[in-house]
Design a protein around this motif. Structure first.
Motif: not given
Length: 393
Positions: A295-307
Motif C-alpha cells: 500500500s505504501m509503495f502504491l501511494i508513493s507511485a501515485f504521488i510520484y506520477g503526479i509530481g
C-alpha cells in the motif's frame, strides 16, 4: 512530404493525431523490451555486470545521438531524420532474435540506442511543430499520454509474451509495431524549414535557451533512474511480490495528471504546476524510503506520477517556449539529452549509495536531487519563466 504547417489554435489536427498514434506504436514496442531484455541476457549467460552493460550501452548511444539528431532535424528537415532513426530502430529490434549471443546483444543494444535517440527526438520535434503556441502545455501533456499508456501496459504484455511463447515472438511483435508506426508515418505532413529561418540561427548541437530547464530536469530524472534500476530489488528485500503494479499505478497517475497540468501551465503559468510537482516528487521519495507494505509503495507511485508528470511536462514546455522554429530539433535534443543523463547517472550514483547505506536510505538520498532541482528552479528556472512571459508564449 514536407509542407508549411498552418498555425492556428486547433490542437487536434490530422497531423497531431497521426504523430500521437506513431509515438504510441513505437513507444509500445520499446517498452515491451525494457523488462524483458535483461531476462534474455540472463538466459544467454550474462552476469549482473554484463546485464548492466546492456542498459548502459543503450543509454550511451542515445545520449550521443540526440544532439546530432537535433542539429540534423533543423538542417535536413524532420522527415529524413525520423525515417532513418525508425529504420535503425526496426532493424535493431529484429536483430535481437538473429544472434543469440550476449556480446552481440550488447552491440545491437548500442546501435538500437542510436535509432531510439533519433526517432524519439524527431517525434517530439514533429509534435512541437503541430501544437499551437498558446496551447503548448496542453498539447505536450496529451502527446506525453501516448508514452504513459505504453508505459502502463507494454511491460506487462512483454512479460506475458515471453511466459506464454518465447523471445523470438516478443522481438517480432515489437518489430511489427515499429513497422506499423513507419507505415503510418507516410501519412504525416512534415514542417518545412525555410532557408531564411536557418540563416537567422547559428548551427549548434544544443539550444542555449533550453539549457536551464534541461539542467533542472536532469536532477529530477535522477529519481526516475533510482526507480527503474532498484525498485524491484528493494521490494524483494521487503518481501513484496508483483511490484510491477507500482509502475502501472505510476503510469495511470501520469495519464491523469499530465493534461491537467498542461492546461494549468497555459492558463496560470509554470509555478502552479512545477512547485506542486517538486513537492510531490520529494514526498514520494521520502515515503518510499519508509515503505514496508504494498500500500505504501502504491501511494508513493501515485504521488510520484503526479509530481513527475507536472515537472517533466512543464520543464519541457519551458525548454520549447520562445525557441525559433528552425531550432526546435536542437531544443528537444538538449532537453532529452539531460533527461537521459539524469536517468543513467542516477542509476550509477545511487547504486553506489545503496551499496553503502541500503535501498531505503538511498531513496531518501534521491529526494535530495529533487530538492536541488527545486532550488535551481528558483535560481535559474524562474529567470527562464520570466523570459517566456515576456515573449507571451
Amino acid at each position: 512530404m514536407e509542407k508549411d504547417i498552418q498555425k492556428d489554435k486547433v490542437l487536434w489536427t490530422k497531423n497531431f493525431v497521426i504523430i500521437n498514434i506513431i509515438n504510441l506504436l513505437i513507444f509500445f514496442g520499446f517498452q515491451m523490451l525494457l523488462p524483458t531484455l535483461p531476462i534474455y541476457a540472463k538466459k544467454l549467460g550474462g552476469t549482473n555486470s554484463v546485464i548492466g552493460l546492456v542498459t548502459g550501452a543503450f543509454v550511451v548511444s542515445s545520449v550521443i545521438i540526440r544532439p546530432i539528431s537535433g542539429l540534423l532535424l533543423d538542417k535536413l528537415g524532420r522527415q529524413k531524420v525520423f525515417l532513418v532513426g525508425l529504420f535503425i530502430f526496426i532493424v535493431s529490434v529484429f536483430s535481437y532474435s538473429l544472434v543469440p549471443f550476449i556480446s552481440a546483444i550488447i552491440m545491437i543494444r548500442f546501435i538500437h540506442g542510436f535509432g531510439w535517440g533519433a526517432v524519439s527526438t524527431a517525434s517530439n520535434t514533429i509534435a512541437s511543430d503541430n501544437i499551437p503556441k498558446d496551447r503548448f502545455g496542453e498539447g505536450m501533456g496529451y502527446f506525453s499520454l501516448t508514452s504513459s499508456l505504453a508505459m502502463a501496459v507494454a511491460p506487462t504484455i512483454g512479460l506475458f509474451v515471453i511466459s506464454k511463447y518465447n523471445f523470438q515472438i516478443l522481438f517480432l511483435v515489437s518489430t511489427l509495431l515499429a513497422v506499423l508506426g513507419g507505415i503510418v508515418a507516410f501519412k504525416l505532413e512534415y514542417k518545412k524549414i525555410e532557408n531564411k529561418e536557418q540563416t537567422k540561427t547559428k548551427a549548434s548541437l544544443y539550444e542555449k535557451v533550453s539549457i536551464n530547464p534541461s539542467i533542472i530536469v536532469f536532477f529530477i530524472t535522477i529519481t526516475y533512474g533510482a526507480l527503474t534500476s532498484f525498485l524491484p530489488l528493494y521490494a524483494s528485500q521487503k518481501g513484496i511480490e508483483n511490484i510491477g503494479v507500482f509502475f502501472t499505478v505510476y503510469a495511470i497517475s501520469l495519464f491523469i495528471s499530465r493534461p491537467i497540468f498542461g492546461k494549468i501551465i497555459d492558463k496560470l503559468g509554470f509555478d502552479y504546476a512545477i512547485i506542486p510537482g517538486f513537492i510531490c516528487v520529494i514526498i514520494s521519495m521520502a515515503l518510499l524510503s519508509e515503505a514496508s507494505n504494498i500500500s505504501m509503495f502504491l501511494i508513493s507511485a501515485f504521488i510520484y506520477g503526479i509530481g513527475f508528470g507536472a515537472t517533466q511536462s512543464s520543464l519541457q514546455t519551458m525548454a520549447m517556449t520562445g525557441v525559433a522554429p528552425s531550432r526546435l530539433g536542437a531544443a528537444n535534443a538538449t532537453f532529452f539529452t539531460a533527461f537521459d543523463c539524469g536517468v543513467g547517472l542516477g542509476a550509477v550514483i545511487l547504486g553506489v549509495v545503496s551499496a553503502n547505506v541500503g535501498y531505503a536510505q538511498m531513496y531518501l538520498w534521491a529526494s535530495g536531487s529533487a530538492i536541488i532541482a527545486f532550488i535551481l528552479y528558483f535560481i535559474i528556472g524562474r529567470k527562464r519563466k520570466l523570459q517566456c512571459k515576456t515573449l507571451k508564449l
